[in-house]
Design a protein around this motif. Structure first.
Motif, PDB file in Angstrom:
ATOM      1  N   TYR A  66      -1.521 -15.743  -4.537  1.00 27.62           N
ATOM      2  CA  TYR A  66      -0.456 -15.081  -5.316  1.00 27.62           C
ATOM      3  C   TYR A  66      -0.541 -15.742  -6.817  1.00 27.62           C
ATOM      4  CZ  TYR A  66       1.281 -12.272  -1.531  1.00 27.62           C
ATOM      5  OH  TYR A  66       1.397 -11.146  -0.535  1.00 27.62           O
TER       6      TYR A  66
ATOM      7  N   LEU B 185      -1.092  -9.941   1.497  1.00 26.85           N
ATOM      8  CA  LEU B 185       0.058 -10.399   2.366  1.00 26.85           C
ATOM      9  C   LEU B 185      -0.597 -10.957   3.633  1.00 26.85           C
ATOM     10  CD1 LEU B 185       2.683  -7.422   2.198  1.00 26.85           C
ATOM     11  CD2 LEU B 185       3.145  -9.932   1.742  1.00 26.85           C
TER      12      LEU B 185
ATOM     13  N   ILE C  62       0.789  -4.311  -7.843  1.00 28.93           N
ATOM     14  CA  ILE C  62       1.539  -4.209  -6.789  1.00 28.93           C
ATOM     15  C   ILE C  62       0.809  -3.887  -5.666  1.00 28.93           C
ATOM     16  CG2 ILE C  62       3.174  -2.747  -5.501  1.00 28.93           C
ATOM     17  CD1 ILE C  62       4.727  -2.489  -8.429  1.00 28.93           C
ATOM     18  N   LEU C  63      -0.238  -3.313  -5.661  1.00 26.20           N
ATOM     19  CA  LEU C  63      -1.452  -3.020  -4.620  1.00 26.20           C
ATOM     20  C   LEU C  63      -2.022  -4.099  -4.230  1.00 26.20           C
ATOM     21  CD1 LEU C  63      -2.656   0.691  -5.504  1.00 26.20           C
ATOM     22  CD2 LEU C  63      -1.047   0.146  -3.746  1.00 26.20           C
ATOM     23  N   SER C  64      -2.417  -5.026  -5.390  1.00 26.80           N
ATOM     24  CA  SER C  64      -3.278  -6.263  -4.885  1.00 26.80           C
ATOM     25  C   SER C  64      -2.357  -7.032  -4.286  1.00 26.80           C
ATOM     26  CB  SER C  64      -3.950  -6.800  -6.207  1.00 26.80           C
ATOM     27  OG  SER C  64      -3.116  -7.251  -7.222  1.00 26.80           O
ATOM     28  N   ALA C  65      -1.111  -7.162  -4.632  1.00 23.88           N
ATOM     29  CA  ALA C  65      -0.054  -8.222  -4.013  1.00 23.88           C
ATOM     30  C   ALA C  65       0.022  -7.667  -2.356  1.00 23.88           C
ATOM     31  CB  ALA C  65       1.278  -7.970  -4.776  1.00 23.88           C
ATOM     32  N   LEU C  66       0.092  -6.381  -2.155  1.00 24.21           N
ATOM     33  CA  LEU C  66       0.180  -6.007  -1.039  1.00 24.21           C
ATOM     34  C   LEU C  66      -1.122  -6.223   0.044  1.00 24.21           C
ATOM     35  CD1 LEU C  66       2.160  -2.550  -1.392  1.00 24.21           C
ATOM     36  CD2 LEU C  66       3.029  -4.697  -0.348  1.00 24.21           C
ATOM     37  N   ALA C  67      -2.320  -6.335  -0.651  1.00 21.89           N
ATOM     38  CA  ALA C  67      -3.513  -6.384  -0.118  1.00 21.89           C
ATOM     39  C   ALA C  67      -3.516  -7.841   0.228  1.00 21.89           C
ATOM     40  CB  ALA C  67      -4.465  -5.980  -0.896  1.00 21.89           C
TER      41      ALA C  67
END
Length: 86
Positions: free
Chosen positions: A42, A34, A27-32
């Motif tokens: 992705y 963005l 989740i943190l890597s997906a937010l990073a």
């Protein structure tokens, strides 16, 4: 001097298993990613974390639903990559 903070961190991490930690990092890597606004990034994250969830031993994950998440991410990764604009 360093024993107290390490004990606090250890006591906090003992409450969670590896699957939950991998999910938090995912989740943190997906937010990073963005700000990049790239579906291909992705897709590579989905592929990498799907492999991680599948290759992590079951004894460390505690429940089998983490393996199913890995399979879902591996199925989703090529679809996201192919729908990305060039």
């Amino acid at each position: 001097m360093l024993t107290l903070p390490l004990q606090v961190i250890d006591n906090f991490l003992l409450q969670y298993n590896v699957g939950q930690a991998l999910l938090a990092v995912f989740i943190l890597s997906a937010l990073a990613a963005l700000p990049l606004k790239s579906q291909r990034v992705y897709a590579m994250q989905f592929l990498g974390f799907g492999l991680l969830f599948l290759l992590t031993p079951q004894s460390m994950l505690a429940k089998p639903h983490w393996k199913f998440l890995g399979i879902a991410l591996l199925v989703l990764a090529p679809m996201v990559y192919m729908t990305a604009k060039k």
